[in-house]
Design an enzyme around this catalytic site. Structure first.
Site, PDB file in Angstrom:
ATOM      1  N   HIS A 156       0.828  -1.215   0.000  1.00 14.46           N
ATOM      2  CA  HIS A 156       0.000   0.000   0.000  1.00 14.46           C
ATOM      3  C   HIS A 156       0.865   1.269   0.000  1.00 14.46           C
ATOM      4  O   HIS A 156       0.407   2.330   0.430  1.00 14.46           O
ATOM      5  CB  HIS A 156      -0.953   0.031   1.203  1.00 14.46           C
ATOM      6  CG  HIS A 156      -1.766  -1.209   1.370  1.00 14.46           C
ATOM      7  ND1 HIS A 156      -2.923  -1.442   0.658  1.00 14.46           N
ATOM      8  CD2 HIS A 156      -1.578  -2.308   2.151  1.00 14.46           C
ATOM      9  CE1 HIS A 156      -3.430  -2.615   1.000  1.00 14.46           C
ATOM     10  NE2 HIS A 156      -2.634  -3.164   1.893  1.00 14.46           N
ATOM     11  N   SER A 277      15.306  21.395 -16.220  1.00 13.16           N
ATOM     12  CA  SER A 277      14.148  22.270 -16.370  1.00 13.16           C
ATOM     13  C   SER A 277      14.554  23.532 -17.118  1.00 13.16           C
ATOM     14  O   SER A 277      15.666  24.028 -16.957  1.00 13.16           O
ATOM     15  CB  SER A 277      13.599  22.637 -14.983  1.00 13.16           C
ATOM     16  OG  SER A 277      12.701  23.716 -15.069  1.00 13.16           O
ATOM     17  N   LYS A 283      16.808  21.447 -11.081  1.00 10.59           N
ATOM     18  CA  LYS A 283      16.043  20.230 -11.349  1.00 10.59           C
ATOM     19  C   LYS A 283      16.858  19.177 -12.106  1.00 10.59           C
ATOM     20  O   LYS A 283      17.661  19.479 -12.972  1.00 10.59           O
ATOM     21  CB  LYS A 283      14.793  20.551 -12.179  1.00 10.59           C
ATOM     22  CG  LYS A 283      13.758  21.391 -11.470  1.00 10.59           C
ATOM     23  CD  LYS A 283      13.089  20.640 -10.332  1.00 10.59           C
ATOM     24  CE  LYS A 283      12.279  19.461 -10.806  1.00 10.59           C
ATOM     25  NZ  LYS A 283      11.169  19.844 -11.699  1.00 10.59           N
ATOM     26  N   GLU A 290       9.791   8.344 -16.794  1.00  9.46           N
ATOM     27  CA  GLU A 290       8.439   8.875 -16.923  1.00  9.46           C
ATOM     28  C   GLU A 290       7.852   8.595 -18.300  1.00  9.46           C
ATOM     29  O   GLU A 290       6.666   8.272 -18.427  1.00  9.46           O
ATOM     30  CB  GLU A 290       8.449  10.384 -16.649  1.00  9.46           C
ATOM     31  CG  GLU A 290       8.738  10.732 -15.194  1.00  9.46           C
ATOM     32  CD  GLU A 290       8.906  12.223 -14.962  1.00  9.46           C
ATOM     33  OE1 GLU A 290       8.791  12.641 -13.808  1.00  9.46           O
ATOM     34  OE2 GLU A 290       9.151  12.965 -15.948  1.00  9.46           O
TER      35      GLU A 290
END
Length: 471
Positions: A156, A277, A283, A290
């Site tokens: 979970h 970024s 970043k 992704e």
């Protein structure tokens, strides 16, 4: 421009119809397979005495010329010639004259295109077996390097029990092994020859389908001509297998995205597999992971798209089946890209063992072991569960962890606690206590790695056998 099939028609095809129905913009990807199948077909026509030897040699020489044009990028594909088959045949006729029109003797575009796709997908299945082997090798090397690295195990997405990081990685080795085996099993259904089925009923010419199968290296020949030209379940099976591979990759990507965040900081992905970024200079984004996660949806869509196309089609061939190719090609490219990137992304991944250990030390994932400890002292498990629940609640309320408690505190919850409880609670002890086949104990994980390496060697032998036969 007259159509090669235009004898029955009195009008030219409407330009919009030509553009709408043509498949050459995407099925030109089957050019090599179309040449390969045609060479075997015309060789058979000569062997069976259906075409004279001189015609066979002219056609074969012409096909090789067309193949050279394709490889050099010189073949000008046109939508007027509709598809890869007609583009090649028209070019052949232009090169060698009317004798090129004899190539299509004893076959139809229906069995021709099915053969092309079997040839194409057979190569791709083998390619993906090889890429999965490379990914498993990368995971195994990373697992062997982390046999003493402990990480929180989750259910979970809540910390559950500590496990070896190697054990976590080996879960993916097992998943990808099943993916690999599904591909290997599907190979025998891809390795079937449709050619010779004609449009739907076979042909009046005395062809030898088994000779063609031998020429092309197919293990079997379709038993039924209707099935041969209308079957696309071999593509559906590939799309299904590809969907499962992408699903497993996506789950791993989700974890890498989480693990590489500041909140987890369990791993750092190599700069080569991340981007920055445009506005935030600090970043470092896990874009490859992704994108693999995101592209999984398009592979699922290709599977459901073809299932929907086929669900109501009567036998045999229908033009709807032209929709079988774009999704297949897109899935092949998507899966290729993901698997080619994944192995080096795993190999170059930095594991932050200190941060993982800190996480293990600052949670209650060893609570189950205290319950087991009390059970071994004679307390029924349900009572032990309640005792430990209250113990954990006490720790939370007092801002401490189980190993921070002194023995007097433990005894307020049960007199069964003794000083040996501290050894039981150590992360190494918690991990190694799960010394069952398939468990996270270090000796079990070492055994799993050894077995996986042997299975991988067998997979490599299967791949080598195919590559040797295909030379």
């Amino acid at each position: 421009m007259s159509k090669l099939w235009g004898g029955r028609f009195t009008k030219q095809t409407d330009q919009l119809v030509e553009e709408y129905t043509a498949s050459i913009t995407f099925d030109k990807e089957l050019a090599e397979e179309d040449i390969e199948g045609s060479l075997a077909h015309v060789t058979m026509l000569g062997k069976c005495g259906i075409l004279p030897a001189d015609d066979v040699e002219k056609i074969k020489d012409g096909l090789l010329q067309v193949q050279g044009m394709i490889r050099r990028g010189e073949l000008a594909y046109t939508i007027q010639n509709e598809d890869i088959h007609m583009n090649i045949e028209k070019t052949l006729i232009d090169l060698i004259g009317p004798v090129g029109g004899k190539l299509h003797t004893g076959r139809s575009r229906n069995d021709q295109v099915a053969t092309d796709m079997h040839l194409y997908l057979r190569k791709r299945v083998v390619e993906f077996v090889g890429l999965l082997i490379k990914l498993q090798e990368a995971l195994l090397e990373k697992a062997k390097a982390n046999l003493d690295t402990i990480i929180p195990g989750y259910t979970h997405l809540q910390r559950a029990q500590p496990i070896l990081f190697a054990h976590h990685l080996m879960a993916y080795v097992s998943m990808f092994q099943r993916d690999l085996e599904r591909l290997q099993d599907s190979y025998k259904r891809v390795d079937m020859l449709p050619l010779g089925a004609g449009a739907l009923a076979g042909t009046t010419f005395p062809i030898d389908r088994h000779f063609v199968a031998e020429q092309l290296g197919f293990g079997r020949v379709y038993e039924n001509s209707l099935d041969a030209v209308s079957d696309r379940d071999f593509i559906l099976e590939f799309l299904s297998n590809a969907s499962m591979i992408m699903m497993h990759l996506s789950r791993f990507c989700e974890e890498m995205v989480l693990w590489s965040s500041t909140e987890f900081a369990f791993i750092e992905l190599d700069d080569a597999f991340c981007t920055g970024s445009s506005i935030m200079p600090q970043k470092k984004n896990p874009d490859v992971a992704e994108l693999v996660r995101g592209k999984t949806g398009r592979v699922y869509g290709n599977l459901f798209g073809l299932l929907t196309v086929l669900k109501s089609l009567p036998l045999a061939y229908n033009k709807d089946m032209q929709e079988d190719k774009e999704g297949m090609f897109d899935t092949v490219r998507t899966l290729q890209g993901a698997l080619q990137l994944f192995a080096p992304m795993v190999s170059t991944m930095k594991v932050n063992t200190g941060r993982m250990r800190q996480a293990v030390n600052q949670d209650f994932s060893n609570a189950t072991d205290i319950a087991d400890y009390l059970v071994n002292k004679g307390l029924p498990f349900r009572q032990a569960h309640e005792v430990i629940g209250k113990t954990v609640l006490y720790c939370i309320q007092n801002n401490k962890y189980l190993l921070d408690m002194n023995i007097e505190e433990f005894k307020t919850f049960s007199e069964l606690f003794e000083s040996d409880i501290y050894a039981v609670l150590q992360p190494e002890q918690v991990v190694n206590a799960r010394n069952v086949y398939g468990g996270t104990a270090s000796n079990q994980v070492s055994g799993a790695i050894s077995r996986a390496e042997q299975v991988l060697a067998d997979s490599q032998a299967w791949l080598n056998d195919y590559l040797e036969k295909s030379k």
